[in-house]
Design a protein around this motif. Structure first.
Motif, mmCIF file in Angstrom:
data_model
loop_
_atom_site.group_PDB
_atom_site.id
_atom_site.type_symbol
_atom_site.label_atom_id
_atom_site.label_comp_id
_atom_site.label_asym_id
_atom_site.label_seq_id
_atom_site.Cartn_x
_atom_site.Cartn_y
_atom_site.Cartn_z
ATOM 1 N N SER A 81 36.866 -12.592 -15.859
ATOM 2 C CA SER A 81 35.516 -12.884 -16.339
ATOM 3 C C SER A 81 34.938 -14.025 -15.527
ATOM 4 N N SER B 270 28.411 -14.908 -13.259
ATOM 5 C CA SER B 270 27.262 -14.367 -12.533
ATOM 6 C C SER B 270 27.620 -13.030 -11.896
ATOM 7 N N LYS B 271 26.597 -12.256 -11.552
ATOM 8 C CA LYS B 271 26.805 -10.964 -10.894
ATOM 9 C C LYS B 271 27.499 -11.151 -9.552
ATOM 10 N N LYS C 164 29.588 -13.459 -8.643
ATOM 11 C CA LYS C 164 31.009 -13.755 -8.827
ATOM 12 C C LYS C 164 31.781 -12.499 -9.237
ATOM 13 N N VAL C 165 31.167 -11.682 -10.070
ATOM 14 C CA VAL C 165 31.807 -10.434 -10.478
ATOM 15 C C VAL C 165 32.016 -9.523 -9.265
ATOM 16 N N ASN D 250 30.617 -10.139 -16.376
ATOM 17 C CA ASN D 250 29.822 -11.361 -16.497
ATOM 18 C C ASN D 250 29.697 -11.702 -17.975
ATOM 19 N N ASN E 65 28.049 -13.856 -19.446
ATOM 20 C CA ASN E 65 26.687 -14.178 -19.872
ATOM 21 C C ASN E 65 25.897 -12.932 -20.256
ATOM 22 N N GLU E 66 26.380 -11.757 -19.844
ATOM 23 C CA GLU E 66 25.698 -10.510 -20.178
ATOM 24 C C GLU E 66 26.317 -9.822 -21.385
#
Length: 253
Positions: free
Chosen positions: A186, A189-190, A192-193, A207, A209-210
């Protein structure tokens, strides 16, 4: 224009303002400029260096509190922050360090130039040591010992890594993949993913945060549960993971 040995130059510093509770704010630090002479005191064993890189670690927040765990020393208000850094020696009265040496150490102040007399934590960087600050340094040792010695992995186990794109987390994910585990990381941010899935070759990543429900997200990625959780964040993520741990699983915090 290049600085000349012995001249007095401006020295930008990031200074710790005062102790606080909770999370740090920008106002808890401030930038100031002092002056420094590019020469060590005559007859001393001091070292003058120009800082090139400074580490910025979550661990520093602990040292910004008035009360810290035993064995740690908190920051002093009105003084520059301190952490790991890489620097080049500009002047030296110490027999083990000469002008031009690249060095790294744990007591690097957040400023452009530093003069130090305590050299115990200072190490010279040789060409062959280019990875010594990462995979052969503290992050690598935490990741390797934590995963292999504490988590006791078995091939085919399900591994969850939080802050999986960080200095420690990205290594844990790769160690787990090399060991033959199924790994999901996990991150926040996109970008980092994408890094976790495409460069570090994890089986999957998301992510946080999503995700409105971390418990549901973990059930989606680990329908059979989690054998190993390498925890770099605690909080809500840890709470959700604990609901999805398999019997006899390992949690490293």
């Amino acid at each position: 224009m290049a600085s000349v040995a012995g001249e007095e130059v401006s020295n930008k510093q990031v200074v710790f303002k005062d102790y606080f509770t909770g999370f740090p704010k920008e106002s808890d630090m401030y930038v100031t400029t002092s002056t420094i002479k590019l020469k060590v005191p005559e007859g001393s064993n001091a070292i003058l260096f120009k800082n090139l890189y400074l580490s910025y670690d979550p661990y520093m927040r602990i040292l910004m509190q008035r009360v810290v765990p035993n064995g740690l020393s908190n920051y002093t208000p009105g003084c520059p922050l301190i952490r790991y850094g890489v620097a080049t020696v500009l002047d030296s009265g110490h027999p083990d360090f000469k002008v031009g040496d690249l060095v790294w150490g744990a007591n690097t102040r957040w400023e452009e130039y530093s003069v130090i007399t305590e050299t115990k934590s200072l190490k010279k960087i040789k060409h062959s040591d280019k990875n010594s600050l990462w995979i052969l340094g503290m992050p690598g040792m935490i990741a390797y010992a934590g995963f292999h010695e504490v988590c006791s992995p078995k091939k085919g186990e399900y591994v969850s890594v939080s802050a999986a794109s960080g200095a420690v987390g990205q290594l844990v994910g790769q160690f787990a993949k090399l060991f033959g585990c199924y790994v999901v990381g996990s991150a926040g941010s996109k970008e980092k993913v994408d890094l976790l899935k495409n460069k570090f070759c994890l089986d999957d990543a998301f992510n946080y945060n999503e995700e409105h429900n971390l418990d549901a997200a973990l059930k989606r990625y680990f329908p059979e549960g989690i054998d190993i959780y390498f925890d770099n964040v605690g909080g809500e993520t840890l709470d959700a993971v604990l609901l999805n741990m398999r019997t006899h699983g390992h949690v490293l915090m």
